[in-house]
Design an enzyme around this catalytic site. Structure first.
Site, PDB file in Angstrom:
ATOM      1  N   PRO A  11      -6.956 -10.611  -7.044  1.00 52.48           N
ATOM      2  CA  PRO A  11      -6.734 -10.100  -5.695  1.00 52.48           C
ATOM      3  C   PRO A  11      -7.553  -8.859  -5.356  1.00 52.48           C
ATOM      4  O   PRO A  11      -7.752  -7.981  -6.200  1.00 52.48           O
ATOM      5  CB  PRO A  11      -5.238  -9.765  -5.691  1.00 52.48           C
ATOM      6  CG  PRO A  11      -4.868  -9.629  -7.119  1.00 52.48           C
ATOM      7  CD  PRO A  11      -5.750 -10.572  -7.868  1.00 52.48           C
ATOM      8  N   ASN A  12      -8.014  -8.857  -4.114  1.00 51.59           N
ATOM      9  CA  ASN A  12      -8.736  -7.728  -3.493  1.00 51.59           C
ATOM     10  C   ASN A  12     -10.176  -7.577  -3.985  1.00 51.59           C
ATOM     11  O   ASN A  12     -10.917  -6.770  -3.441  1.00 51.59           O
ATOM     12  CB  ASN A  12      -7.968  -6.402  -3.686  1.00 51.59           C
ATOM     13  CG  ASN A  12      -6.578  -6.476  -3.105  1.00 51.59           C
ATOM     14  OD1 ASN A  12      -6.422  -6.838  -1.943  1.00 51.59           O
ATOM     15  ND2 ASN A  12      -5.566  -6.189  -3.894  1.00 51.59           N
ATOM     16  N   ARG A  19     -14.290  -1.773  -0.568  1.00 54.67           N
ATOM     17  CA  ARG A  19     -12.985  -1.321  -1.046  1.00 54.67           C
ATOM     18  C   ARG A  19     -13.157  -0.095  -1.959  1.00 54.67           C
ATOM     19  O   ARG A  19     -13.798  -0.188  -3.001  1.00 54.67           O
ATOM     20  CB  ARG A  19     -12.358  -2.463  -1.851  1.00 54.67           C
ATOM     21  CG  ARG A  19     -11.119  -2.089  -2.595  1.00 54.67           C
ATOM     22  CD  ARG A  19     -10.761  -3.147  -3.617  1.00 54.67           C
ATOM     23  NE  ARG A  19      -9.512  -2.803  -4.253  1.00 54.67           N
ATOM     24  CZ  ARG A  19      -9.098  -3.300  -5.399  1.00 54.67           C
ATOM     25  NH1 ARG A  19      -9.814  -4.207  -6.024  1.00 54.67           N
ATOM     26  NH2 ARG A  19      -7.950  -2.934  -5.910  1.00 54.67           N
ATOM     27  N   TYR A  24     -14.768   1.781  -7.107  1.00 56.01           N
ATOM     28  CA  TYR A  24     -15.333   0.483  -7.516  1.00 56.01           C
ATOM     29  C   TYR A  24     -16.824   0.335  -7.222  1.00 56.01           C
ATOM     30  O   TYR A  24     -17.420  -0.687  -7.558  1.00 56.01           O
ATOM     31  CB  TYR A  24     -14.552  -0.660  -6.849  1.00 56.01           C
ATOM     32  CG  TYR A  24     -13.103  -0.689  -7.263  1.00 56.01           C
ATOM     33  CD1 TYR A  24     -12.747  -0.940  -8.592  1.00 56.01           C
ATOM     34  CD2 TYR A  24     -12.085  -0.437  -6.347  1.00 56.01           C
ATOM     35  CE1 TYR A  24     -11.425  -0.944  -8.990  1.00 56.01           C
ATOM     36  CE2 TYR A  24     -10.749  -0.445  -6.735  1.00 56.01           C
ATOM     37  CZ  TYR A  24     -10.429  -0.699  -8.050  1.00 56.01           C
ATOM     38  OH  TYR A  24      -9.115  -0.704  -8.453  1.00 56.01           O
ATOM     39  N   ASN A  75     -11.161 -10.856 -14.438  1.00 53.05           N
ATOM     40  CA  ASN A  75     -10.716  -9.593 -13.870  1.00 53.05           C
ATOM     41  C   ASN A  75      -9.565  -9.965 -12.950  1.00 53.05           C
ATOM     42  O   ASN A  75      -9.776 -10.452 -11.831  1.00 53.05           O
ATOM     43  CB  ASN A  75     -11.831  -8.899 -13.090  1.00 53.05           C
ATOM     44  CG  ASN A  75     -11.356  -7.552 -12.534  1.00 53.05           C
ATOM     45  OD1 ASN A  75     -10.171  -7.227 -12.582  1.00 53.05           O
ATOM     46  ND2 ASN A  75     -12.291  -6.780 -12.005  1.00 53.05           N
ATOM     47  N   ALA A  78      -4.891  -6.363  -9.830  1.00 54.11           N
ATOM     48  CA  ALA A  78      -3.566  -5.786 -10.085  1.00 54.11           C
ATOM     49  C   ALA A  78      -2.643  -6.751 -10.833  1.00 54.11           C
ATOM     50  O   ALA A  78      -1.667  -6.308 -11.454  1.00 54.11           O
ATOM     51  CB  ALA A  78      -2.935  -5.342  -8.771  1.00 54.11           C
ATOM     52  N   ASP A  88       0.641 -16.174 -19.551  1.00 55.21           N
ATOM     53  CA  ASP A  88       1.098 -17.420 -20.181  1.00 55.21           C
ATOM     54  C   ASP A  88       0.094 -18.542 -19.938  1.00 55.21           C
ATOM     55  O   ASP A  88      -0.164 -19.351 -20.835  1.00 55.21           O
ATOM     56  CB  ASP A  88       2.466 -17.840 -19.625  1.00 55.21           C
ATOM     57  CG  ASP A  88       3.610 -17.065 -20.260  1.00 55.21           C
ATOM     58  OD1 ASP A  88       3.377 -16.329 -21.238  1.00 55.21           O
ATOM     59  OD2 ASP A  88       4.742 -17.200 -19.766  1.00 55.21           O
ATOM     60  N   GLU A  99     -11.570  -9.926 -20.977  1.00 54.92           N
ATOM     61  CA  GLU A  99     -10.988  -9.207 -19.839  1.00 54.92           C
ATOM     62  C   GLU A  99     -11.998  -8.167 -19.348  1.00 54.92           C
ATOM     63  O   GLU A  99     -12.589  -7.448 -20.152  1.00 54.92           O
ATOM     64  CB  GLU A  99      -9.704  -8.516 -20.311  1.00 54.92           C
ATOM     65  CG  GLU A  99      -9.030  -7.663 -19.257  1.00 54.92           C
ATOM     66  CD  GLU A  99      -7.762  -6.995 -19.790  1.00 54.92           C
ATOM     67  OE1 GLU A  99      -7.458  -7.145 -20.995  1.00 54.92           O
ATOM     68  OE2 GLU A  99      -7.103  -6.311 -18.993  1.00 54.92           O
ATOM     69  N   HIS A 101     -12.715  -5.056 -16.333  1.00 50.13           N
ATOM     70  CA  HIS A 101     -12.338  -4.199 -15.204  1.00 50.13           C
ATOM     71  C   HIS A 101     -13.541  -3.361 -14.823  1.00 50.13           C
ATOM     72  O   HIS A 101     -14.211  -2.792 -15.696  1.00 50.13           O
ATOM     73  CB  HIS A 101     -11.153  -3.291 -15.563  1.00 50.13           C
ATOM     74  CG  HIS A 101      -9.943  -4.077 -15.919  1.00 50.13           C
ATOM     75  ND1 HIS A 101      -9.180  -4.711 -14.971  1.00 50.13           N
ATOM     76  CD2 HIS A 101      -9.407  -4.386 -17.114  1.00 50.13           C
ATOM     77  CE1 HIS A 101      -8.210  -5.369 -15.566  1.00 50.13           C
ATOM     78  NE2 HIS A 101      -8.321  -5.197 -16.878  1.00 50.13           N
ATOM     79  N   LEU A 102     -13.788  -3.272 -13.538  1.00 52.89           N
ATOM     80  CA  LEU A 102     -14.890  -2.440 -13.052  1.00 52.89           C
ATOM     81  C   LEU A 102     -14.642  -0.979 -13.398  1.00 52.89           C
ATOM     82  O   LEU A 102     -15.543  -0.265 -13.852  1.00 52.89           O
ATOM     83  CB  LEU A 102     -15.021  -2.604 -11.531  1.00 52.89           C
ATOM     84  CG  LEU A 102     -15.409  -4.013 -11.088  1.00 52.89           C
ATOM     85  CD1 LEU A 102     -14.728  -4.361  -9.783  1.00 52.89           C
ATOM     86  CD2 LEU A 102     -16.906  -4.133 -10.969  1.00 52.89           C
ATOM     87  N   SER A 103     -13.407  -0.545 -13.159  1.00 50.74           N
ATOM     88  CA  SER A 103     -13.043   0.850 -13.445  1.00 50.74           C
ATOM     89  C   SER A 103     -12.465   0.947 -14.856  1.00 50.74           C
ATOM     90  O   SER A 103     -12.034  -0.061 -15.428  1.00 50.74           O
ATOM     91  CB  SER A 103     -12.007   1.328 -12.418  1.00 50.74           C
ATOM     92  OG  SER A 103     -10.799   0.569 -12.538  1.00 50.74           O
ATOM     93  N   ARG A 108      -7.003   6.023 -15.311  1.00 45.61           N
ATOM     94  CA  ARG A 108      -6.362   5.988 -13.995  1.00 45.61           C
ATOM     95  C   ARG A 108      -4.833   6.116 -14.140  1.00 45.61           C
ATOM     96  O   ARG A 108      -4.344   6.558 -15.171  1.00 45.61           O
ATOM     97  CB  ARG A 108      -6.806   4.715 -13.267  1.00 45.61           C
ATOM     98  CG  ARG A 108      -8.338   4.672 -13.089  1.00 45.61           C
ATOM     99  CD  ARG A 108      -8.797   3.454 -12.323  1.00 45.61           C
ATOM    100  NE  ARG A 108      -8.272   3.467 -10.965  1.00 45.61           N
ATOM    101  CZ  ARG A 108      -8.264   2.398 -10.155  1.00 45.61           C
ATOM    102  NH1 ARG A 108      -8.777   1.250 -10.580  1.00 45.61           N
ATOM    103  NH2 ARG A 108      -7.775   2.496  -8.940  1.00 45.61           N
TER     104      ARG A 108
HETATM  105  C1  DQA Z   1      -9.400  -3.525 -11.508  1.00 48.40           C
HETATM  106  C2  DQA Z   1      -8.373  -2.453 -11.937  1.00 48.40           C
HETATM  107  C3  DQA Z   1      -6.987  -2.818 -11.430  1.00 48.40           C
HETATM  108  O1  DQA Z   1      -6.053  -1.817 -11.830  1.00 48.40           O
HETATM  109  C4  DQA Z   1      -6.973  -2.910  -9.929  1.00 48.40           C
HETATM  110  O2  DQA Z   1      -5.693  -3.306  -9.466  1.00 48.40           O
HETATM  111  C5  DQA Z   1      -8.034  -3.817  -9.404  1.00 48.40           C
HETATM  112  C6  DQA Z   1      -9.363  -3.747 -10.005  1.00 48.40           C
HETATM  113  C7  DQA Z   1     -10.833  -3.125 -11.894  1.00 48.40           C
HETATM  114  O3  DQA Z   1     -11.689  -4.004 -11.872  1.00 48.40           O
HETATM  115  O4  DQA Z   1     -11.101  -1.960 -12.184  1.00 48.40           O
HETATM  116  O5  DQA Z   1      -7.827  -4.549  -8.452  1.00 48.40           O
HETATM  117  O6  DQA Z   1      -9.078  -4.736 -12.172  1.00 48.40           O
END
Ligand code: DQA
Length: 149
Positions: A11-12, A19, A24, A75, A78, A88, A99, A101-103, A108
């Site tokens: 999501p997002n 964003r 990001y 990724n 949230a 699962d 896995e 994550h950009l950040s 955080r």
């Molecule tokens: C994220 C980190 C998550 O905590 C956040 O909810 C995201 C982006 C990242 O790529 O850093 O949507 O997965």
């Protein structure tokens, strides 16, 4: 034919580029896709790229990966921190997971320090922006190659 890799974004992440650019960056999801396609091409592998804002659709995409792909880069946005159902699904299909994550989620808020995805992932890359996806593809390429896939 070397096993292909599914890149799954939650999501997002469709809003990347606009964003919270302070967190990001300005790289868009289309840029991320191009980075993934270039990394996969260097590795001589096919890549499929999926984004959804919906937990069930992400779970369906994980289920569909069984038999279609050799590994998953995820990724989960949230849902990383909330979704036992996605965790699962990832463990049910028995494919190696990287896995991303950009950040750097560990720099955080405390609620981002818990990852259900990490419990079923081979490894995790966080904090290197869009380049993290290429690192994950390289890592899964080596992981698959070591297994003769
Ligand atoms: C994220 C980190 C998550 O905590 C956040 O909810 C995201 C982006 C990242 O790529 O850093 O949507 O997965």
């Amino acid at each position: 034919m070397p096993a292909s890799i599914l890149v799954l974004n939650g999501p997002n992440l469709n809003l990347l580029g606009t964003r919270q650019p302070d967190v990001y960056g300005t790289t868009t999801l289309a840029d991320v896709e191009a980075i993934c396609r270039a990394a996969a091409a260097r590795a001589g592998r096919e890549v499929a790229f999926v984004q959804s804002n919906h937990e069930g659709a992400l779970i369906d995409a994980v289920h569909a990966a069984r038999g279609a792909h050799g590994a998953i880069v995820v990724n989960a946005g949230a849902f990383t921190h909330t979704s036992i159902a996605l965790m699962d699904a990832l463990s049910s299909v028995d494919l190696p997971v990287a896995e991303v994550h950009l950040s750097n989620i560990h720099r955080r808020e405390a609620f981002r320090h818990t990852s259900y995805v990490s419990l079923v992932a081979v490894g995790m890359i966080a904090g290197f922006g869009a380049q993290g996806y290429a690192l994950a593809i390289d890592a899964l390429d080596a992981h698959l190659a070591a297994a003769g896939r």
